[in-house]
Scaffold this motif. Sequence first.
Motif, PDB file in Angstrom:
ATOM      1  N   MET A 123      13.469  10.379  28.286  1.00  0.00           N
ATOM      2  CA  MET A 123      13.895  11.612  28.813  1.00  0.00           C
ATOM      3  C   MET A 123      13.843  12.432  27.179  1.00  0.00           C
ATOM      4  SD  MET A 123      17.173  13.222  29.978  1.00  0.00           S
ATOM      5  CE  MET A 123      19.017  13.007  29.377  1.00  0.00           C
ATOM      6  N   ALA A 124      13.616  13.391  26.747  1.00  0.00           N
ATOM      7  CA  ALA A 124      12.888  14.159  25.592  1.00  0.00           C
ATOM      8  C   ALA A 124      14.601  14.302  24.907  1.00  0.00           C
ATOM      9  CB  ALA A 124      11.972  14.636  25.325  1.00  0.00           C
ATOM     10  N   ILE A 125      14.419  15.244  24.101  1.00  0.00           N
ATOM     11  CA  ILE A 125      15.828  15.620  23.495  1.00  0.00           C
ATOM     12  C   ILE A 125      14.478  17.354  23.077  1.00  0.00           C
ATOM     13  CG2 ILE A 125      16.821  16.190  21.051  1.00  0.00           C
ATOM     14  CD1 ILE A 125      16.622  13.761  20.520  1.00  0.00           C
ATOM     15  N   PRO A 126      15.660  18.321  24.032  1.00  0.00           N
ATOM     16  CA  PRO A 126      14.867  19.122  23.944  1.00  0.00           C
ATOM     17  C   PRO A 126      14.585  20.269  22.190  1.00  0.00           C
ATOM     18  CG  PRO A 126      17.146  19.466  25.014  1.00  0.00           C
ATOM     19  CD  PRO A 126      16.749  18.211  24.058  1.00  0.00           C
ATOM     20  N   ASN A 127      15.064  20.229  21.398  1.00  0.00           N
ATOM     21  CA  ASN A 127      14.996  20.953  19.988  1.00  0.00           C
ATOM     22  C   ASN A 127      14.501  19.894  18.845  1.00  0.00           C
ATOM     23  OD1 ASN A 127      17.404  19.010  20.414  1.00  0.00           O
ATOM     24  ND2 ASN A 127      19.111  21.095  19.636  1.00  0.00           N
ATOM     25  N   ALA A 128      13.943  18.517  19.307  1.00  0.00           N
ATOM     26  CA  ALA A 128      13.522  17.906  18.260  1.00  0.00           C
ATOM     27  C   ALA A 128      11.929  18.229  18.294  1.00  0.00           C
ATOM     28  CB  ALA A 128      13.132  16.645  18.684  1.00  0.00           C
ATOM     29  N   ARG A 129      11.704  18.023  16.501  1.00  0.00           N
ATOM     30  CA  ARG A 129      10.594  19.063  15.722  1.00  0.00           C
ATOM     31  C   ARG A 129       9.743  18.617  15.320  1.00  0.00           C
ATOM     32  NH1 ARG A 129      11.291  24.315  13.422  1.00  0.00           N
ATOM     33  NH2 ARG A 129       9.808  24.251  12.387  1.00  0.00           N
ATOM     34  N   ARG A 130       8.542  18.143  15.488  1.00  0.00           N
ATOM     35  CA  ARG A 130       7.639  17.334  14.773  1.00  0.00           C
ATOM     36  C   ARG A 130       7.438  17.486  13.108  1.00  0.00           C
ATOM     37  NH1 ARG A 130       5.233  12.466  17.453  1.00  0.00           N
ATOM     38  NH2 ARG A 130       6.461  13.081  20.001  1.00  0.00           N
ATOM     39  N   ALA A 169       2.623  11.010   6.970  1.00  0.00           N
ATOM     40  CA  ALA A 169       3.284  10.325   8.021  1.00  0.00           C
ATOM     41  C   ALA A 169       3.772  11.274   9.365  1.00  0.00           C
ATOM     42  CB  ALA A 169       4.315   9.857   7.601  1.00  0.00           C
ATOM     43  N   THR A 170       4.187  11.072  10.034  1.00  0.00           N
ATOM     44  CA  THR A 170       4.883  12.689  11.486  1.00  0.00           C
ATOM     45  C   THR A 170       6.351  11.574  11.284  1.00  0.00           C
ATOM     46  OG1 THR A 170       3.043  12.886  12.438  1.00  0.00           O
ATOM     47  CG2 THR A 170       5.015  13.144  13.242  1.00  0.00           C
ATOM     48  N   ILE A 171       7.432  12.574  10.649  1.00  0.00           N
ATOM     49  CA  ILE A 171       8.871  12.184  11.105  1.00  0.00           C
ATOM     50  C   ILE A 171       9.337  13.448  12.719  1.00  0.00           C
ATOM     51  CG2 ILE A 171       9.164  11.282   8.868  1.00  0.00           C
ATOM     52  CD1 ILE A 171      10.387  14.332   8.054  1.00  0.00           C
ATOM     53  N   VAL A 172      10.179  12.938  12.970  1.00  0.00           N
ATOM     54  CA  VAL A 172      10.288  13.755  14.099  1.00  0.00           C
ATOM     55  C   VAL A 172      12.445  14.207  14.078  1.00  0.00           C
ATOM     56  CG1 VAL A 172      11.292  13.869  16.464  1.00  0.00           C
ATOM     57  CG2 VAL A 172       9.582  12.566  15.800  1.00  0.00           C
ATOM     58  N   ALA A 173      12.468  15.160  13.990  1.00  0.00           N
ATOM     59  CA  ALA A 173      14.268  15.529  13.527  1.00  0.00           C
ATOM     60  C   ALA A 173      14.292  16.914  14.619  1.00  0.00           C
ATOM     61  CB  ALA A 173      13.854  16.214  12.176  1.00  0.00           C
ATOM     62  N   VAL A 174      16.257  17.312  14.347  1.00  0.00           N
ATOM     63  CA  VAL A 174      16.696  18.017  14.953  1.00  0.00           C
ATOM     64  C   VAL A 174      17.688  18.419  13.824  1.00  0.00           C
ATOM     65  CG1 VAL A 174      18.414  18.701  17.355  1.00  0.00           C
ATOM     66  CG2 VAL A 174      17.132  16.492  17.256  1.00  0.00           C
ATOM     67  N   LEU A 175      17.147  19.732  13.521  1.00  0.00           N
ATOM     68  CA  LEU A 175      17.699  20.277  11.943  1.00  0.00           C
ATOM     69  C   LEU A 175      18.524  21.746  13.049  1.00  0.00           C
ATOM     70  CD1 LEU A 175      14.665  20.868   9.632  1.00  0.00           C
ATOM     71  CD2 LEU A 175      16.134  18.838  10.129  1.00  0.00           C
ATOM     72  N   PRO A 176      19.781  21.769  12.403  1.00  0.00           N
ATOM     73  CA  PRO A 176      20.297  23.023  12.325  1.00  0.00           C
ATOM     74  C   PRO A 176      20.089  24.059  12.254  1.00  0.00           C
ATOM     75  CG  PRO A 176      21.373  22.026  11.078  1.00  0.00           C
ATOM     76  CD  PRO A 176      20.196  20.752  10.894  1.00  0.00           C
ATOM     77  N   LYS A 177      20.633  24.953  13.197  1.00  0.00           N
ATOM     78  CA  LYS A 177      19.780  26.328  12.619  1.00  0.00           C
ATOM     79  C   LYS A 177      20.303  27.234  11.341  1.00  0.00           C
ATOM     80  CE  LYS A 177      20.008  28.517  17.445  1.00  0.00           C
ATOM     81  NZ  LYS A 177      20.772  29.170  18.486  1.00  0.00           N
ATOM     82  N   GLY A 178      19.346  28.062  10.799  1.00  0.00           N
ATOM     83  CA  GLY A 178      19.500  28.265   9.574  1.00  0.00           C
ATOM     84  C   GLY A 178      18.910  26.857   8.532  1.00  0.00           C
ATOM     85  N   ALA A 179      19.043  25.764   8.693  1.00  0.00           N
ATOM     86  CA  ALA A 179      18.511  24.936   7.762  1.00  0.00           C
ATOM     87  C   ALA A 179      17.471  25.667   7.062  1.00  0.00           C
ATOM     88  CB  ALA A 179      18.566  23.995   8.198  1.00  0.00           C
ATOM     89  N   ASP A 180      17.460  25.592   5.386  1.00  0.00           N
ATOM     90  CA  ASP A 180      16.400  24.998   4.192  1.00  0.00           C
ATOM     91  C   ASP A 180      15.111  24.132   4.850  1.00  0.00           C
ATOM     92  OD1 ASP A 180      14.577  26.088   3.031  1.00  0.00           O
ATOM     93  OD2 ASP A 180      15.828  24.958   0.973  1.00  0.00           O
ATOM     94  N   ILE A 181      13.907  24.551   5.912  1.00  0.00           N
ATOM     95  CA  ILE A 181      13.020  23.417   6.248  1.00  0.00           C
ATOM     96  C   ILE A 181      12.569  22.792   5.084  1.00  0.00           C
ATOM     97  CG2 ILE A 181      10.904  22.252   7.764  1.00  0.00           C
ATOM     98  CD1 ILE A 181      12.028  24.831   9.533  1.00  0.00           C
ATOM     99  N   ASP A 182      12.071  24.022   4.315  1.00  0.00           N
ATOM    100  CA  ASP A 182      11.427  23.109   3.044  1.00  0.00           C
ATOM    101  C   ASP A 182      12.250  22.025   1.774  1.00  0.00           C
ATOM    102  OD1 ASP A 182       8.335  24.558   3.993  1.00  0.00           O
ATOM    103  OD2 ASP A 182       9.760  26.302   2.809  1.00  0.00           O
TER     104      ASP A 182
END
Length: 68
Positions: free
Chosen positions: A1-8, A19-32
Motif C-alpha cells: 500500500m502506497a502513501i498517497p502524498n509521498a513525493r520523489r 540518489a532518489t529520496i522519498v519524502a512527505v513534506l507538510p504544506k508550505g514547506a521550503d522544498i529547496d
Amino acid sequence: MAIPNARRFQIAGPAGQRATIVAVLPKGADIDAYLKDATSRFDWKSHTEAQARQFKIRVGQQKQKKAK
C-alpha cells in the motif's frame, strides 16, 4: 500500500552521484531548503558501496545451454 502524498526527489552528490529520496513534506514547506539539507546529511559513501554491490558483474560461471 502506497502513501498517497509521498513525493520523489533526485539529489546530486559531491562527486556527481545521484540518489532518489522519498519524502512527505507538510504544506508550505521550503522544498529547496529541505533538499539542500538532505543532500548534506545523505551518506554518499554507503550509497556508492550499495550500488557497487547491487550491480556486480559475474565472471566465470555462465548458464549452460540445454542440448537437444
